[in-house]
Design a protein around this motif. Structure first.
Motif, PDB file in Angstrom:
ATOM      1  N   THR A 169       0.713  -4.973   4.493  1.00 53.51           N
ATOM      2  CA  THR A 169      -0.478  -4.203   4.149  1.00 53.51           C
ATOM      3  C   THR A 169      -1.548  -4.317   5.224  1.00 53.51           C
ATOM      4  O   THR A 169      -2.285  -3.365   5.486  1.00 53.51           O
ATOM      5  N   LEU A 215       0.816  -1.204   0.000  1.00 49.26           N
ATOM      6  CA  LEU A 215       0.000   0.000   0.000  1.00 49.26           C
ATOM      7  C   LEU A 215       0.854   1.260   0.000  1.00 49.26           C
ATOM      8  O   LEU A 215       0.788   2.075  -0.920  1.00 49.26           O
ATOM      9  N   CYS A 216       1.694   1.432   1.037  1.00 46.86           N
ATOM     10  CA  CYS A 216       2.477   2.669   1.151  1.00 46.86           C
ATOM     11  C   CYS A 216       3.890   2.528   0.602  1.00 46.86           C
ATOM     12  O   CYS A 216       4.637   3.507   0.591  1.00 46.86           O
ATOM     13  N   ASN A 230       0.644   4.751  -5.599  1.00 41.99           N
ATOM     14  CA  ASN A 230      -0.384   4.701  -4.561  1.00 41.99           C
ATOM     15  C   ASN A 230      -0.496   6.027  -3.802  1.00 41.99           C
ATOM     16  O   ASN A 230      -0.689   6.045  -2.585  1.00 41.99           O
ATOM     17  N   ARG A 247     -10.945   1.361  -5.468  1.00 39.14           N
ATOM     18  CA  ARG A 247      -9.856   0.795  -4.670  1.00 39.14           C
ATOM     19  C   ARG A 247      -9.408  -0.536  -5.264  1.00 39.14           C
ATOM     20  O   ARG A 247     -10.235  -1.356  -5.669  1.00 39.14           O
ATOM     21  N   HIS A 249      -3.348   5.798  -1.037  1.00 35.29           N
ATOM     22  CA  HIS A 249      -4.570   5.099  -1.441  1.00 35.29           C
ATOM     23  C   HIS A 249      -4.187   3.962  -2.372  1.00 35.29           C
ATOM     24  O   HIS A 249      -3.260   4.076  -3.176  1.00 35.29           O
ATOM     25  N   SER A 250      -4.897   2.855  -2.300  1.00 36.72           N
ATOM     26  CA  SER A 250      -4.569   1.668  -3.088  1.00 36.72           C
ATOM     27  C   SER A 250      -5.166   1.765  -4.490  1.00 36.72           C
ATOM     28  O   SER A 250      -6.375   1.596  -4.673  1.00 36.72           O
ATOM     29  N   HIS A 251      -4.326   2.051  -5.477  1.00 33.15           N
ATOM     30  CA  HIS A 251      -4.755   2.015  -6.877  1.00 33.15           C
ATOM     31  C   HIS A 251      -3.623   1.588  -7.803  1.00 33.15           C
ATOM     32  O   HIS A 251      -3.709   1.758  -9.021  1.00 33.15           O
ATOM     33  N   ASP A 252      -2.550   1.037  -7.240  1.00 37.62           N
ATOM     34  CA  ASP A 252      -1.460   0.498  -8.049  1.00 37.62           C
ATOM     35  C   ASP A 252      -1.851  -0.894  -8.529  1.00 37.62           C
ATOM     36  O   ASP A 252      -2.318  -1.718  -7.749  1.00 37.62           O
ATOM     37  N   GLN A 300       0.753   6.179  -9.930  1.00 38.32           N
ATOM     38  CA  GLN A 300       0.856   4.744  -9.734  1.00 38.32           C
ATOM     39  C   GLN A 300       1.643   4.356  -8.484  1.00 38.32           C
ATOM     40  O   GLN A 300       1.748   3.168  -8.178  1.00 38.32           O
TER      41      GLN A 300
END
Length: 587
Positions: free
Chosen positions: A139, A131-132, A407, A457, A428-431, A405
């Motif tokens: 995660t 996530l980060c 995140n 998400r 935010h999770s979008h990778d 990308q």
């Protein structure tokens, strides 16, 4: 002891010394099974042979033993190969080894596992947080997953006290409503068009004058028009483009005209009533000559003041098109690193001459289109990875929202301020890897405070034992998560999301289907009606098949029109196959 007996004796003794290496490498499976059942008897026979050799008084020469053993090895190998061929012909497979050790599929180490366990995904502890992207935790324990606003510095409440502020506010003051509307989250699934498209949905757009009409495009280039109030009224045009439809804009002077951009390198002007499209721009007039020369178009926007259509290709160039004369204006201008894809374009709603572009070169850039040339960017906003999108705030155009990308959702509160670093970075999770439309955070066009954004998400969450991918409403001023929109009937990812410009309605594209969300109400009559009506679904073209097993709009039914300069009539399809209720039973 004869030569044959002596060679066999030496061969057996060498097998004992090497721990059965020849039995593992050369013997067939049938011989191994026989060996397992007769180990004790063979050991006794080998011991008897040794005793017979000693009793006969024969001396064993080591060199002679080696020569005889070497001479016997080819025969053994030949016998093993013959046995293996026999096994292959008989259809028998080799032994299968089953290990009870925990082996991670990510790092290939033992002692732990990574992957889904039920509805929960477990990270590899040897890798950084997905996530980060920071090491030291997974995660599941990431602080940004527990609280999205973790580490986000809220926006300060400051008074505008510069001359630029006063000038800017005076220009846009009449365009902003001074009464704050009641903010409602569209968190209840109202209806859906199941498999409306044959490939994944890539873009959505609400019609500006027909409030109930939603336009959609997919990976195959198909254009869909759906009235989600009259569920069965939907039209598909399958020859607008030959591949991915990346962006669409409705003409502000004629709401019956739609401009579309595609990965086939064309800009099409399509009549929504007839489906007749005429290409305004074709970057690949000579057809396919390899990926090194094929140009694709992703970013597109309208400059309403000048009547220009701005488009950008996958090589970093920007083009201007005159909507009236339908011709190209000027020469292409390099606005991003040569060879890098420009992913999005957006003109400032208050100052249309100010352009925001984002690209694969890890930058989002601000431009003044009145004096546009290479390397003349007003500002370059650095990002960690590919920038999927960049948008000005919808009312004043004073803020910038980008999706990267890495995140991160980045927010710049003031375009006239210091743009070296963003005002806030929201994790935010979008990778994702592939086979998904890129996630793009978009402003709520109805929110005059210009703080609410919506985005799908990627990481799933465990909701009552089901892995769901919610749609997030985020307060960009603080980084807080306002709402998670989800439904147990939708287990796929929803990367494409569009908020209605006037109504409290959310449209989402999930795989090949489209869903409409509305706010939950406390009206008892509405709740009673909702319980009776449940949800309504329409099954679109992607779910209907011909008698030969092919879809109605399969790839075999490509349009006759070419990608050149000729007008083409799109193939229109209407479907009225409707289903209602939670069980999706056919009516």
């Amino acid at each position: 002891m004869g030569p044959t007996t002596r060679a066999q004796f030496v061969y057996n003794r060498r097998r004992r010394r090497t721990g059965g290496r020849y039995a593992v490498e050369e013997a067939s499976d049938e011989e191994e099974q026989r060996q397992d059942t007769s180990d004790s008897s063979s050991d006794e026979e080998e011991g008897d042979e040794e005793e017979e050799a000693e009793a006969s008084g024969e001396e064993i020469d080591d060199e002679e033993v080696e020569e005889e053993a070497a001479a016997s090895e080819p025969a053994a190998k030949k016998h093993a190969a013959t046995a293996a061929v026999g096994e292959k012909k008989s259809g028998r497979k080799g032994p299968i080894t089953i290990s009870l050790k925990k082996v991670c599929k990510v790092c290939k180490r033992t002692g732990h596992e990574a992957g889904f366990k039920g509805a929960v995904y477990i990270d590899c502890p040897m890798k950084p947080c997905f996530l980060c992207k920071m090491p030291g935790h997974t995660t599941l324990t990431c602080p940004h997953r527990v609280a999205m606003e973790h580490g986000v510095i809220p926006a300060p409440r400051r008074n505008t006290n510069t001359s630029l502020d006063y000038v800017f506010q005076s220009q846009v003051k009449g365009k902003i409503s001074m009464v704050k509307p009641k903010f409602l989250i569209p968190n209840q699934l109202e209806c859906g068009n199941i498999k409306f498209h044959q490939r994944r949905v890539t873009c959505l757009e609400f019609h500006p004058t027909k409030n109930n009409v939603l336009l959609s495009g997919d990976k195959k280039g198909l254009l869909g028009i759906w009235d989600y109030v009259k569920l069965h009224e939907k039209i598909t045009y399958d020859s607008v483009h030959s591949c991915i439809l990346n962006s669409m804009k409705i003409d502000t002077t004629n709401d019956g005209i739609l401009y579309t951009a595609s990965s086939d390198g064309t800009i099409s002007c399509t009549d929504l009533d007839t489906g007749i499209g005429s290409p305004l721009l074709n970057l690949n007039p000579n057809g396919w000559n390899g990926p090194s020369s094929w140009r694709m178009i992703y970013g597109m926007d309208l400059n309403t003041d000048k009547g220009l259509l701005l488009v950008a290709d996958s090589f970093g160039f920007l083009y201007f098109l005159d909507r009236r004369s339908k011709t190209r204006v000027g020469h292409p201008i390099l606005i991003h690193k040569k060879g890098s894809k420009v992913t999005s374009l957006h003109c400032n709603p208050a100052r249309p001459e100010v352009l925001l572009s984002s690209g694969n070169d890890h930058y989002a850039r601000l431009w003044d289109t009145r004096k546009l040339e290479a390397n003349s960017a007003l500002a370059s906003l650095a990002h960690g990875r590919v920038v999927n999108s960049g948008y000005f705030s919808p009312q004043s155009g004073n803020k910038i929202l980008t999706t990267c990308q890495d995140n991160r959702i980045r927010v710049w509160d003031y375009i006239f301020g210091d743009l070296e670093s963003p005002s806030r970075e929201i994790v935010h999770s979008h990778d994702f890897n592939r086979h998904l439309t890129p996630f793009k955070a978009e402003w709520d066009p109805k929110d005059y405070t210009e703080t609410v954004a919506v985005i799908g998400r990627y990481i799933s969450e465990n909701y009552n034992g089901v892995a769901l991918h919610p749609i997030d409403f985020i307060d960009t001023s603080s980084g807080k998560l306002l709402a998670e929109v989800m439904d147990p009937d939708i287990s796929t990812i929803s990367p494409v999301n569009k908020l209605h410009p006037q109504d409290d309605i959310l449209a989402t594209g999930s795989s090949r289907s489209i869903f409409i969300w509305k706010p939950k109400t406390e009206d008892e009559l509405t709740e009673e009606r909702t319980k009776q009506k449940a949800k309504e679904y329409v099954y679109g073209s992607g779910s209907r098949k011909k008698s030969n097993g092919k879809h109605d709009n399969s790839s075999d039914d490509d349009s006759d029109g070419d990608s050149g300069g000729k007008n083409k009539k799109a193939r229109k399809s209407r479907f009225t196959h409707t289903a209602k209720g939670k069980d999706k039973s056919k009516v």
